[in-house]
Design a protein around this motif. Structure first.
Motif, PDB file in Angstrom:
ATOM      1  N   LEU A 257      -4.276  31.032  24.544  1.00 47.37           N
ATOM      2  CA  LEU A 257      -5.615  30.760  25.073  1.00 47.37           C
ATOM      3  C   LEU A 257      -6.185  29.474  24.479  1.00 47.37           C
ATOM      4  N   ILE A 258      -6.051  29.302  23.176  1.00 43.00           N
ATOM      5  CA  ILE A 258      -6.528  28.078  22.525  1.00 43.00           C
ATOM      6  C   ILE A 258      -5.747  26.874  23.031  1.00 43.00           C
ATOM      7  N   GLY A 259      -4.450  27.031  23.190  1.00 44.34           N
ATOM      8  CA  GLY A 259      -3.618  25.938  23.703  1.00 44.34           C
ATOM      9  C   GLY A 259      -4.023  25.504  25.096  1.00 44.34           C
TER      10      GLY A 259
ATOM     11  N   ARG B  37     -11.060  27.432  33.764  1.00 48.69           N
ATOM     12  CA  ARG B  37     -11.179  28.757  34.363  1.00 48.69           C
ATOM     13  C   ARG B  37     -10.756  29.807  33.344  1.00 48.69           C
ATOM     14  N   LEU B  38     -11.742  30.437  32.740  1.00 50.49           N
ATOM     15  CA  LEU B  38     -11.498  31.397  31.677  1.00 50.49           C
ATOM     16  C   LEU B  38     -10.695  32.589  32.185  1.00 50.49           C
ATOM     17  N   GLY B  39     -10.991  33.058  33.379  1.00 48.80           N
ATOM     18  CA  GLY B  39     -10.274  34.206  33.924  1.00 48.80           C
ATOM     19  C   GLY B  39      -8.782  33.949  34.040  1.00 48.80           C
ATOM     20  N   ARG B  40      -8.430  32.807  34.603  1.00 45.45           N
ATOM     21  CA  ARG B  40      -7.017  32.451  34.738  1.00 45.45           C
ATOM     22  C   ARG B  40      -6.362  32.260  33.377  1.00 45.45           C
ATOM     23  N   ALA B  41      -7.091  31.650  32.451  1.00 45.75           N
ATOM     24  CA  ALA B  41      -6.550  31.431  31.112  1.00 45.75           C
ATOM     25  C   ALA B  41      -6.297  32.755  30.404  1.00 45.75           C
TER      26      ALA B  41
ATOM     27  N   ALA C  36      -0.527  37.839  29.773  1.00 46.00           N
ATOM     28  CA  ALA C  36       0.856  38.046  30.215  1.00 46.00           C
ATOM     29  C   ALA C  36       1.832  37.701  29.090  1.00 46.00           C
ATOM     30  N   TRP C  37       1.600  36.591  28.432  1.00 46.48           N
ATOM     31  CA  TRP C  37       2.458  36.214  27.301  1.00 46.48           C
ATOM     32  C   TRP C  37       2.312  37.220  26.164  1.00 46.48           C
ATOM     33  N   GLY C  38       1.100  37.628  25.856  1.00 45.19           N
ATOM     34  CA  GLY C  38       0.865  38.582  24.773  1.00 45.19           C
ATOM     35  C   GLY C  38       1.532  39.924  25.027  1.00 45.19           C
TER      36      GLY C  38
ATOM     37  N   MET D  49       3.801  54.226  13.943  1.00 50.57           N
ATOM     38  CA  MET D  49       2.560  53.434  14.005  1.00 50.57           C
ATOM     39  C   MET D  49       2.786  51.991  13.571  1.00 50.57           C
ATOM     40  N   GLU D  50       3.498  51.800  12.490  1.00 47.50           N
ATOM     41  CA  GLU D  50       3.664  50.435  11.972  1.00 47.50           C
ATOM     42  C   GLU D  50       4.657  49.633  12.805  1.00 47.50           C
ATOM     43  N   ASP D  51       5.805  50.203  13.087  1.00 49.81           N
ATOM     44  CA  ASP D  51       6.889  49.454  13.725  1.00 49.81           C
ATOM     45  C   ASP D  51       6.754  49.329  15.238  1.00 49.81           C
ATOM     46  N   LEU D  52       6.093  50.277  15.874  1.00 49.84           N
ATOM     47  CA  LEU D  52       6.005  50.240  17.335  1.00 49.84           C
ATOM     48  C   LEU D  52       4.605  49.987  17.868  1.00 49.84           C
ATOM     49  N   VAL D  53       3.589  49.992  17.000  1.00 48.92           N
ATOM     50  CA  VAL D  53       2.216  49.764  17.466  1.00 48.92           C
ATOM     51  C   VAL D  53       1.572  48.586  16.728  1.00 48.92           C
ATOM     52  N   VAL D  54       1.516  48.669  15.403  1.00 49.35           N
ATOM     53  CA  VAL D  54       0.767  47.679  14.621  1.00 49.35           C
ATOM     54  C   VAL D  54       1.436  46.307  14.667  1.00 49.35           C
ATOM     55  N   LEU D  55       2.700  46.221  14.271  1.00 48.35           N
ATOM     56  CA  LEU D  55       3.376  44.919  14.236  1.00 48.35           C
ATOM     57  C   LEU D  55       3.488  44.266  15.618  1.00 48.35           C
ATOM     58  N   PRO D  56       3.911  45.007  16.651  1.00 50.08           N
ATOM     59  CA  PRO D  56       3.917  44.373  17.981  1.00 50.08           C
ATOM     60  C   PRO D  56       2.512  43.983  18.445  1.00 50.08           C
ATOM     61  N   GLY D  57       1.516  44.788  18.103  1.00 49.50           N
ATOM     62  CA  GLY D  57       0.140  44.460  18.481  1.00 49.50           C
ATOM     63  C   GLY D  57      -0.348  43.183  17.820  1.00 49.50           C
ATOM     64  N   LEU D  58      -0.048  43.035  16.537  1.00 50.70           N
ATOM     65  CA  LEU D  58      -0.438  41.808  15.833  1.00 50.70           C
ATOM     66  C   LEU D  58       0.287  40.590  16.409  1.00 50.70           C
ATOM     67  N   ALA D  59       1.572  40.747  16.684  1.00 46.70           N
ATOM     68  CA  ALA D  59       2.326  39.632  17.264  1.00 46.70           C
ATOM     69  C   ALA D  59       1.775  39.268  18.640  1.00 46.70           C
ATOM     70  N   GLY D  60       1.484  40.260  19.457  1.00 48.18           N
ATOM     71  CA  GLY D  60       0.936  40.007  20.792  1.00 48.18           C
ATOM     72  C   GLY D  60      -0.438  39.360  20.740  1.00 48.18           C
ATOM     73  N   ALA D  61      -1.285  39.837  19.823  1.00 46.44           N
ATOM     74  CA  ALA D  61      -2.627  39.249  19.685  1.00 46.44           C
ATOM     75  C   ALA D  61      -2.549  37.804  19.215  1.00 46.44           C
ATOM     76  N   THR D  62      -1.614  37.528  18.318  1.00 47.91           N
ATOM     77  CA  THR D  62      -1.436  36.158  17.832  1.00 47.91           C
ATOM     78  C   THR D  62      -1.004  35.232  18.961  1.00 47.91           C
TER      79      THR D  62
END
Length: 102
Positions: free
Chosen positions: A67-69, A6-10, A16-18, A48-61
């Motif tokens: 999702l892959i797991g 179920r892609l939606g649930r995944a 939520a984790w991100g 931009m770097e400390d409060l947007v970019v770095l947290p965004g990259l960590a969340g996307a990772t």
């Protein structure tokens, strides 16, 4: 388990984790800069770097890894379930061969 991924649930679970990671990393960076003794202070914080970019990259990772797991776990469970049903079928055939031959 009904055998469907179920892609939606995944996506909701991974999101939520991100989001949790994004908030945690951003707050951690903010608190480190403003709360530490001897730190340069808020002026040293690059918004931009400390409060947007770095947290965004960590969340996307984390989102992608989660999702892959979830998909990997689904594939492993599906293979295990199909392997168990195949073994059960083989046992039944073997028992029929043994008992019916008389």
């Amino acid at each position: 388990m009904n055998g469907r991924f179920r892609l939606g649930r995944a996506v909701v679970g991974a999101a939520a984790w991100g989001i949790g990671v994004v908030v945690g990393v951003a707050l951690g960076g903010w608190l480190t800069v403003v709360g530490g003794a001897g730190t340069p202070g808020v002026e040293a914080l690059d918004f931009m770097e400390d409060l947007v970019v770095l947290p965004g990259l960590a969340g996307a990772t984390v989102f992608l890894f989660h999702l892959i797991g979830q998909y990997v776990v689904f594939v492993v469970r599906r293979r295990r379930a199909s392997g168990e049903s195949d073994e059960g079928d083989q046992d039944d055939e073997h028992a029929e061969d043994q008992g019916v031959g008389g």
